[in-house]
Design an enzyme around this catalytic site. Structure first.
Site, PDB file in Angstrom:
ATOM      1  CG  LEU A  18      -1.907   1.276   1.467  1.00  0.00           C
ATOM      2  CD1 LEU A  18      -2.519   1.103  -0.026  1.00  0.00           C
ATOM      3  CD2 LEU A  18      -2.781   0.942   2.535  1.00  0.00           C
ATOM      4  CE  LYS A  19       7.555   3.546   2.517  1.00  0.00           C
ATOM      5  NZ  LYS A  19       7.292   4.749   3.099  1.00  0.00           N
ATOM      6  CE  LYS A 116       1.635   9.170  21.948  1.00  0.00           C
ATOM      7  NZ  LYS A 116       2.711   8.338  21.357  1.00  0.00           N
ATOM      8  CD  GLU A 489      23.155  12.429  15.625  1.00  0.00           C
ATOM      9  OE1 GLU A 489      22.263  12.012  14.915  1.00  0.00           O
ATOM     10  OE2 GLU A 489      22.721  12.654  16.515  1.00  0.00           O
ATOM     11  CB  CYS A 521       6.214   1.542   7.886  1.00  0.00           C
ATOM     12  SG  CYS A 521       4.612   1.641   6.515  1.00  0.00           S
ATOM     13  CD  GLU A 610       6.546   9.264  20.582  1.00  0.00           C
ATOM     14  OE1 GLU A 610       6.641   8.242  20.245  1.00  0.00           O
ATOM     15  OE2 GLU A 610       7.006   9.672  19.714  1.00  0.00           O
ATOM     16  CG  HIS A 699       9.508  19.880  12.087  1.00  0.00           C
ATOM     17  ND1 HIS A 699       9.737  20.324  12.983  1.00  0.00           N
ATOM     18  CD2 HIS A 699       9.328  18.058  12.144  1.00  0.00           C
ATOM     19  CE1 HIS A 699       9.695  19.701  13.663  1.00  0.00           C
ATOM     20  NE2 HIS A 699       9.333  18.536  13.467  1.00  0.00           N
TER      21      HIS A 699
END
Ligand code: GLN
Ligand code: ZN
Length: 765
Positions: A18-19, A116, A489, A521, A610, A699
């Protein structure tokens, strides 16, 4: 006879079909009919897999092109004005524009907000209600899928989010009004949906009201009774489904609502079953969610059977069995994991395996099939092997946890003392500038990592490439004039996976994808055993980087709480203990970095928030052990070593005391999107240590101008003394491109220089 059913199946596809189809469609590489075909094939396959597993009632309506809450908004015609939807069915492209702001056709517009889904890592699209909100059925998707399933010969149980949870999860736009007041207009629309389903031949309907697992204001609690009494269900049997936790004070209410069945989460709410039995009216069916839909472990079937047998005797046909919640939150099929360590694989169950377990339980309860003895036996052996495996239980790790003292979670001196010593060592200017860790991950970096992993690059060749990258980012930072540098990183694929791969007690699946939102995902690491660190994980990189500059080089680690919250965690010991083990492993890393001459060490806790439990009453307990784990990680160092932490969210006004209790010397946080509102909370609470409010929204591809950075900093300066402020972006820069990053950081340093001159002047005058 016991009936089995499922609440929802993962829709992304075992190979993320689906992705791939969605992204191809968005890029206009495939046309809409091709996308629709992929969806239809996935639905068909998933129903078949569930039927093959022996499940009787299959969910319909759990398939979604993007998100099930957005589906419902479209079904109810809740489409904000900016998407220019007039009437008739909401087109697929309008739907995608709501989800992501753009689609192959139509004008781009600001996407709906995403947030969320309860305490999962799934994100839903927040419905937007205006005060004049109307509700008018505007999509045939659900009804078409019901027809589709019926035609395939499946016993079809549509699933729909209930009216109160739907309203609760939405937000009001334009004017101050109580969204609960919309219920009178919403109910007739639900009535129409129910009517239509009934005319399609539907017998059972599952209505999800997960908010019954939350602490609800009294008016919301009270609304349930009137709403469910008024819901026109004629001819349909309804199952009220609650999951993600016990019902507690809502339990009696849930039992008494006029529905034909009640589903409860019998994993997280196991303690409530006895009470349910005494409160459940005798006409009602009880569905027990006995297989954990939130993790990837096999169930202990013997224990379940022992627990269920008396219940079955009591309830007879009124007992239904299911997973605790939708299986959306677990990967599809373990069968694919042929490279996974076979011993560990034997302990796991993904969605398909969980349904098989459910069927084994049913068969055994009903004494149908001797063949299931075999399944039980295999399960029993797996559970036993997991219980006793020396791969899981490491006496030295357990001993070390046992020996943790309160002193280990405290720095040697108070912040006031530490910061003096740190300042004497670091000699940083007023308003020091820094970044959060990662720099743009270019094609070359990704390729090098990939080739190294597959063996195409030797260790030596890989080292050369990464070191070259580090050299370059150091030069760039020095040229721009940043005060505290990072190595960028480049060696890290993901902030959790990178550490999990080097720690004992973790395994990684190949295809264990779980939907996070839309086509995105995640593949969470699996923590199966006691966690320990074999050898230093980041020290060589940091030492190398520090050797290339006179400026302080920040060491960079992911914190224990974030590693825990972004993994599938073992369920055979409390999460707090697993977190402690990770904390001890990371503590060693922190001390090794210090010994290697690294004066500043950042421990990222991006996911601390979270992990908050659904009920605020349980927050304190969680915050106590999670903050403690952070402090165990951070407190092995001397006063002169500066500990930073980073959190990429701004909604933490409500956990401010816990954040302060972490006692990091410096915290860098997201603020630019909330325009420094957050800092007011810091003012109220008087946050004691140094803060770097993010002034660059990473973002977005937009480059912040010098003026916008200075104006944000000026807002911060209203609440926080200049000596305690840092200047930095919101988060890591790995998803951005170099040209924009470069300009943004130049502007950031420019703003710092300007502010420093002003503050010095104002002090002198
Ligand atoms: N140090 C990490 C980075 O810069 C932090 C990422 C995060 O907070 N999500 O990429
Ligand atoms: Zn971040």
């Amino acid at each position: 006879m016991t009936t089995t059913h499922n609440l929802g199946f993962p829709r992304i596809g075992a190979k993320r079909e689906l992705k791939k189809a969605l992204e191809a469609y968005w890029k206009q590489e495939i046309a809409q009919p091709a996308l629709l075909t992929v969806g239809r094939e996935l639905r068909q396959r998933h129903w078949q897999q569930q039927a093959d597993a022996g499940i009787e009632w299959l969910p319909v309506g759990d398939f979604s092109w993007y998100d099930q809450v957005l589906d419902l908004s479209c079904l109810l015609g809740v489409v904000p004005e900016r998407f220019n939807h007039s009437e008739g069915p909401v087109s697929l492209d309008t739907y995608f524009r709501m989800a992501r702001g753009r689609a192959p056709t139509g004008e781009p517009s600001a996407a709906c907000e995403m947030t969320k889904w309860f305490d999962t890592n799934y994100h839903y699209q927040v419905p937007e209600f205006s005060s004049q909100q109307g509700f008018e059925l505007s999509s045939d998707k659900l009804f078409n899928e019901v027809d589709e399933a019926i035609q395939l010969g499946h016993k079809t149980k549509p699933v729909i989010l209930g009216p109160l949870s739907y309203l609760w999860l939405g937000k009001t736009k334009g004017g101050d009004f109580n969204k609960l007041d919309l219920i009178d207009k919403l109910l007739p629309a639900y009535g129409e949906i129910l009517n239509r389903l009934q005319s399609q031949g539907v017998e059972w309907l599952q209505i999800d009201e997960p908010i019954l697992a939350l602490e609800l204001p009294i008016e919301w609690q009270q609304a349930f009774e009137s709403v469910y009494t008024r819901l026109p269900v004629k001819g349909l049997k309804t199952m009220l489904a609650v999951y993600f936790g016990p019902l507690k004070e809502n339990l009696k209410l849930a039992c008494s609502l006029p529905t034909d069945a009640l589903h409860i989460d019998a994993v997280r709410g196991a303690d409530e079953i006895d009470t349910v039995l005494s409160w459940l009216p005798i006409y009602k069916t009880l569905s027990l969610g006995i297989i954990d839909g939130r993790n990837i472990w096999r169930s202990d079937l013997d224990a379940l059977l022992e627990w269920l047998q008396p219940l079955q005797q009591r309830l007879g046909d009124r007992l239904w069995l299911a997973p605790s919640c939708s299986l959306l939150h677990v990967p599809v099929d373990l069968e694919q994991e042929q490279q996974l360590d076979s011993e560990v694989r034997n302990w796991l169950a993904f969605a398909v395996q969980k349904l098989n377990e459910l069927n084994t339980i049913k068969q055994s309860l009903d004494n149908i099939d001797e063949g299931d003895e075999q399944a039980l036996l295999i399960s029993r052996q797996a559970v036993e092997s997991r219980r006793t495996s020396t791969r899981i239980h490491k006496p030295n790790v357990k001993q070390r946890c046992h020996n943790i003292t309160a002193a280990m979670a405290e720095r040697k001196s108070t912040f006031e003392v530490r910061i003096q010593k740190q300042q004497a060592r670091l000699k940083l200017p007023l308003l020091p500038t820094t970044t959060i860790g990662s720099f743009p991950q270019t094609q070359e970096i990704r390729l090098a990592r990939k080739q190294y992993k597959s063996g195409q690059l030797s260790e030596a060749e890989y080292q050369i490439l990464m070191r070259k990258e580090i050299d370059e980012v150091i030069k760039k930072q020095e040229k721009i004039g940043i005060d505290v540098l990072v190595h960028g990183e480049p060696e890290r694929n993901d902030m959790v996976e990178y550490f999990g791969e080097q720690l004992e007690g973790f395994v990684f699946s190949q295809f264990g994808w779980v939907q996070s939102y839309g086509s995105r995902c995640v593949k969470p690491p699996i923590i199966y055993g006691d966690v320990s660190r074999e050898k230093p994980m980041t020290v060589a990189w940091s030492r190398y980087a520090q050797s290339k500059t006179e400026k302080p080089m920040k060491g960079m680690l992911t914190g224990p709480v974030t590693i825990l919250n972004w993994s599938f965690v073992r369920d055979d010991q409390p999460r707090a203990i697993t977190c402690q083990q990770i904390a001890l492993a990371l503590r060693d890393e922190v001390c090794d970095l210090e010994a290697a001459g690294i004066a500043i060490i950042q421990i990222d806790e991006a996911a601390l928030r979270e992990g908050l439990p659904l009920r605020t009453r349980e927050w304190e307990k969680y915050l106590a052990w999670s903050v403690n784990a952070f402090k165990i990680t951070a407190s092995g160092v001397k006063d002169e070593t500066q500990i930073h932490t980073h959190m990429c969210y701004s909604a933490f006004n409500d956990i401010m005391p816990a954040i302060a209790a972490m006692d990091a010397d410096v915290i860098t946080i997201e603020t630019s999107r909330s325009d420094m509102e957050l800092l007011e909370a810091f003012e109220e609470f008087s946050y004691p240590n140094d803060i770097g409010p993010g002034v660059y929204d990473i973002h977005s591809p937009n480059v912040p101008a010098v003026e916008s950075i200075t104006s944000l900093m000026n807002k911060a300066l209203v609440h926080i003394p200049v000596e305690r402020l840092w200047i930095n972006p919101d988060c890591g820069l790995k998803t951005r491109g170099w040209p924009e990053v470069n300009t943004a950081l130049v502007n950031m340093v420019c703003a710092a220089v300007f502010l420093r001159s002003r503050y010095k002047r104002s002090r002198a005058s």
